[in-house]
Design a protein around this motif. Sequence first.
Motif, PDB file in Angstrom:
ATOM      1  N   HIS A   1       7.326  23.390   2.166  1.00 28.73           N
ATOM      2  CA  HIS A   1       5.885  23.615   1.969  1.00 28.73           C
ATOM      3  C   HIS A   1       5.229  22.511   1.133  1.00 28.73           C
ATOM      4  CE1 HIS A   1       7.627  25.231  -1.719  1.00 28.73           C
ATOM      5  NE2 HIS A   1       6.423  25.141  -2.266  1.00 28.73           N
ATOM      6  N   LEU A   2       6.036  21.702   0.471  1.00 27.71           N
ATOM      7  CA  LEU A   2       5.519  20.605  -0.354  1.00 27.71           C
ATOM      8  C   LEU A   2       5.366  19.304   0.429  1.00 27.71           C
ATOM      9  CD1 LEU A   2       7.753  21.197  -3.513  1.00 27.71           C
ATOM     10  CD2 LEU A   2       5.385  21.937  -3.162  1.00 27.71           C
ATOM     11  N   LEU A   3       5.806  19.317   1.690  1.00 27.40           N
ATOM     12  CA  LEU A   3       5.850  18.094   2.488  1.00 27.40           C
ATOM     13  C   LEU A   3       4.924  18.186   3.694  1.00 27.40           C
ATOM     14  CD1 LEU A   3       9.730  17.740   2.542  1.00 27.40           C
ATOM     15  CD2 LEU A   3       8.129  16.648   0.968  1.00 27.40           C
ATOM     16  N   PRO A   4       4.409  17.055   4.168  1.00 27.88           N
ATOM     17  CA  PRO A   4       3.672  17.063   5.435  1.00 27.88           C
ATOM     18  C   PRO A   4       4.657  17.144   6.598  1.00 27.88           C
ATOM     19  CG  PRO A   4       3.758  14.855   4.529  1.00 27.88           C
ATOM     20  CD  PRO A   4       4.418  15.760   3.529  1.00 27.88           C
ATOM     21  N   LYS A   5       4.175  17.591   7.736  1.00 29.93           N
ATOM     22  CA  LYS A   5       5.022  17.674   8.945  1.00 29.93           C
ATOM     23  C   LYS A   5       4.495  16.684   9.970  1.00 29.93           C
ATOM     24  CE  LYS A   5       6.065  21.625   6.888  1.00 29.93           C
ATOM     25  NZ  LYS A   5       5.594  21.808   5.531  1.00 29.93           N
TER      26      LYS A   5
ATOM     27  N   ASP B   1       0.828  -1.202   0.000  1.00 29.75           N
ATOM     28  CA  ASP B   1       0.000   0.000   0.000  1.00 29.75           C
ATOM     29  C   ASP B   1       0.865   1.256   0.000  1.00 29.75           C
ATOM     30  OD1 ASP B   1      -2.287  -1.508   0.050  1.00 29.75           O
ATOM     31  OD2 ASP B   1      -2.763  -1.110   2.154  1.00 29.75           O
ATOM     32  N   GLU B   2       0.224   2.361  -0.345  1.00 29.06           N
ATOM     33  CA  GLU B   2       0.859   3.665  -0.315  1.00 29.06           C
ATOM     34  C   GLU B   2      -0.009   4.583   0.529  1.00 29.06           C
ATOM     35  OE1 GLU B   2       2.904   6.108  -3.738  1.00 29.06           O
ATOM     36  OE2 GLU B   2       0.727   6.348  -3.880  1.00 29.06           O
ATOM     37  N   ILE B   3       0.602   5.219   1.535  1.00 28.06           N
ATOM     38  CA  ILE B   3      -0.095   6.200   2.357  1.00 28.06           C
ATOM     39  C   ILE B   3       0.318   7.572   1.834  1.00 28.06           C
ATOM     40  CG2 ILE B   3      -0.386   7.176   4.669  1.00 28.06           C
ATOM     41  CD1 ILE B   3       0.336   4.388   5.780  1.00 28.06           C
ATOM     42  N   VAL B   4      -0.666   8.390   1.471  1.00 24.43           N
ATOM     43  CA  VAL B   4      -0.397   9.723   0.912  1.00 24.43           C
ATOM     44  C   VAL B   4      -0.862  10.759   1.924  1.00 24.43           C
ATOM     45  CG1 VAL B   4      -0.824  11.306  -1.002  1.00 24.43           C
ATOM     46  CG2 VAL B   4      -0.700   8.842  -1.433  1.00 24.43           C
ATOM     47  N   LEU B   5       0.104  11.547   2.431  1.00 24.74           N
ATOM     48  CA  LEU B   5      -0.183  12.613   3.390  1.00 24.74           C
ATOM     49  C   LEU B   5      -0.302  13.939   2.653  1.00 24.74           C
ATOM     50  CD1 LEU B   5       2.360  11.623   6.186  1.00 24.74           C
ATOM     51  CD2 LEU B   5      -0.055  11.009   6.004  1.00 24.74           C
ATOM     52  N   ALA B   6      -1.235  14.773   3.097  1.00 31.71           N
ATOM     53  CA  ALA B   6      -1.477  16.055   2.443  1.00 31.71           C
ATOM     54  C   ALA B   6      -0.267  16.971   2.586  1.00 31.71           C
ATOM     55  CB  ALA B   6      -2.714  16.718   3.042  1.00 31.71           C
ATOM     56  N   ALA B   7       0.150  17.562   1.487  1.00 38.03           N
ATOM     57  CA  ALA B   7       1.292  18.484   1.493  1.00 38.03           C
ATOM     58  C   ALA B   7       0.991  19.666   2.404  1.00 38.03           C
ATOM     59  CB  ALA B   7       1.581  18.968   0.081  1.00 38.03           C
ATOM     60  N   GLY B   8       1.948  20.015   3.275  1.00 40.47           N
ATOM     61  CA  GLY B   8       1.800  21.156   4.164  1.00 40.47           C
ATOM     62  C   GLY B   8       0.998  20.876   5.422  1.00 40.47           C
ATOM     63  N   ALA B   9       0.369  19.711   5.537  1.00 36.42           N
ATOM     64  CA  ALA B   9      -0.454  19.382   6.704  1.00 36.42           C
ATOM     65  C   ALA B   9       0.423  19.010   7.888  1.00 36.42           C
ATOM     66  CB  ALA B   9      -1.398  18.234   6.376  1.00 36.42           C
ATOM     67  N   LEU B  10      -0.104  19.229   9.096  1.00 33.55           N
ATOM     68  CA  LEU B  10       0.570  18.839  10.331  1.00 33.55           C
ATOM     69  C   LEU B  10      -0.139  17.617  10.895  1.00 33.55           C
ATOM     70  CD1 LEU B  10       0.900  22.349  11.999  1.00 33.55           C
ATOM     71  CD2 LEU B  10       2.640  21.108  10.723  1.00 33.55           C
ATOM     72  N   TYR B  11       0.617  16.580  11.224  1.00 33.44           N
ATOM     73  CA  TYR B  11       0.075  15.367  11.820  1.00 33.44           C
ATOM     74  C   TYR B  11       0.741  15.189  13.179  1.00 33.44           C
ATOM     75  CZ  TYR B  11      -1.595  14.547   7.120  1.00 33.44           C
ATOM     76  OH  TYR B  11      -2.222  14.677   5.907  1.00 33.44           O
ATOM     77  N   MET B  12      -0.083  15.157  14.240  1.00 35.03           N
ATOM     78  CA  MET B  12       0.425  15.086  15.600  1.00 35.03           C
ATOM     79  C   MET B  12       0.546  13.636  16.045  1.00 35.03           C
ATOM     80  SD  MET B  12       1.544  16.902  18.100  1.00 35.03           S
ATOM     81  CE  MET B  12       1.034  18.538  17.663  1.00 35.03           C
ATOM     82  N   GLY B  13       1.740  13.262  16.515  1.00 31.48           N
ATOM     83  CA  GLY B  13       2.019  11.918  16.978  1.00 31.48           C
ATOM     84  C   GLY B  13       1.835  11.814  18.466  1.00 31.48           C
ATOM     85  N   PRO B  14       2.477  10.861  19.099  1.00 31.26           N
ATOM     86  CA  PRO B  14       3.478   9.963  18.531  1.00 31.26           C
ATOM     87  C   PRO B  14       2.836   8.909  17.622  1.00 31.26           C
ATOM     88  CG  PRO B  14       3.034   9.345  20.802  1.00 31.26           C
ATOM     89  CD  PRO B  14       2.232  10.590  20.523  1.00 31.26           C
ATOM     90  N   PHE B  15       3.660   8.329  16.758  1.00 31.39           N
ATOM     91  CA  PHE B  15       3.199   7.337  15.805  1.00 31.39           C
ATOM     92  C   PHE B  15       3.904   6.017  16.065  1.00 31.39           C
ATOM     93  CE2 PHE B  15       3.083  11.464  13.609  1.00 31.39           C
ATOM     94  CZ  PHE B  15       1.710  11.578  13.474  1.00 31.39           C
ATOM     95  N   THR B  16       3.156   4.942  15.914  1.00 35.00           N
ATOM     96  CA  THR B  16       3.709   3.600  16.053  1.00 35.00           C
ATOM     97  C   THR B  16       3.594   2.903  14.709  1.00 35.00           C
ATOM     98  OG1 THR B  16       2.955   3.512  18.336  1.00 35.00           O
ATOM     99  CG2 THR B  16       3.487   1.420  17.297  1.00 35.00           C
ATOM    100  N   LEU B  17       4.698   2.322  14.267  1.00 31.93           N
ATOM    101  CA  LEU B  17       4.687   1.559  13.020  1.00 31.93           C
ATOM    102  C   LEU B  17       4.420   0.100  13.378  1.00 31.93           C
ATOM    103  CD1 LEU B  17       7.843   3.124  11.309  1.00 31.93           C
ATOM    104  CD2 LEU B  17       5.448   3.737  10.970  1.00 31.93           C
ATOM    105  N   PRO B  18       3.178  -0.366  13.174  1.00 35.56           N
ATOM    106  CA  PRO B  18       2.836  -1.731  13.570  1.00 35.56           C
ATOM    107  C   PRO B  18       3.520  -2.769  12.691  1.00 35.56           C
ATOM    108  CG  PRO B  18       0.966  -0.690  12.480  1.00 35.56           C
ATOM    109  CD  PRO B  18       2.042   0.349  12.581  1.00 35.56           C
ATOM    110  N   TYR B  19       3.764  -3.927  13.287  1.00 38.00           N
ATOM    111  CA  TYR B  19       4.366  -5.035  12.550  1.00 38.00           C
ATOM    112  C   TYR B  19       3.388  -5.536  11.500  1.00 38.00           C
ATOM    113  CZ  TYR B  19       6.298  -9.593  11.467  1.00 38.00           C
ATOM    114  OH  TYR B  19       6.795 -10.683  10.796  1.00 38.00           O
ATOM    115  N   LYS B  20       3.878  -5.727  10.286  1.00 37.09           N
ATOM    116  CA  LYS B  20       3.062  -6.249   9.181  1.00 37.09           C
ATOM    117  C   LYS B  20       3.789  -7.437   8.565  1.00 37.09           C
ATOM    118  CE  LYS B  20       0.294  -2.621   9.334  1.00 37.09           C
ATOM    119  NZ  LYS B  20      -1.128  -2.516   9.287  1.00 37.09           N
ATOM    120  N   THR B  21       3.053  -8.449   8.176  1.00 36.08           N
ATOM    121  CA  THR B  21       3.657  -9.572   7.473  1.00 36.08           C
ATOM    122  C   THR B  21       3.560  -9.331   5.979  1.00 36.08           C
ATOM    123  OG1 THR B  21       1.577 -10.784   7.481  1.00 36.08           O
ATOM    124  CG2 THR B  21       3.073 -11.204   9.307  1.00 36.08           C
TER     125      THR B  21
END
Length: 122
Positions: free
Chosen positions: A111-115, A62-82
């Motif tokens: 400005h082209l990237l999500p934060k 899969d591909e996750i596409v984040l909006a350019a310039g958007a702020l995403y508040m964590g913390p984030f956990t990268l779950p284990y995937k098989t």
Amino acid sequence: MVFLRRAARLQAQLPVSTLRLFFIFAFILLLAAFDTGTRAGTINVPVHGDFQAALDAAQPGDEIVLAAGALYMGPFTLPYKTGANWITIRTSTPDSLLPAPGTRITPAHAHLLPKLLSPGGN
């Protein structure tokens, strides 16, 4: 060689449109035989969207596409995937507006990237 001989016999016996349909059908069956069953999807995360939910839902390929310039508040956990494929996380900015592959990105492209932010400096 046997396949070519049979195809020549079929061509002599069938109208061109029927023969063309036969080869299209055979090609589709051939493609289906090599299908690995993996269906890559795209998960778009809008401004103020839930990036962690996208990480949890994503499957290898899969591909996750984040909006350019958007702020995403964590913390984030990268779950284990098989699976053997990667999960790609990218900006919604088209590749044509980003530096070429192998070229370092600079603060001018911010400005082209999500934060991705994490409270408390974690």
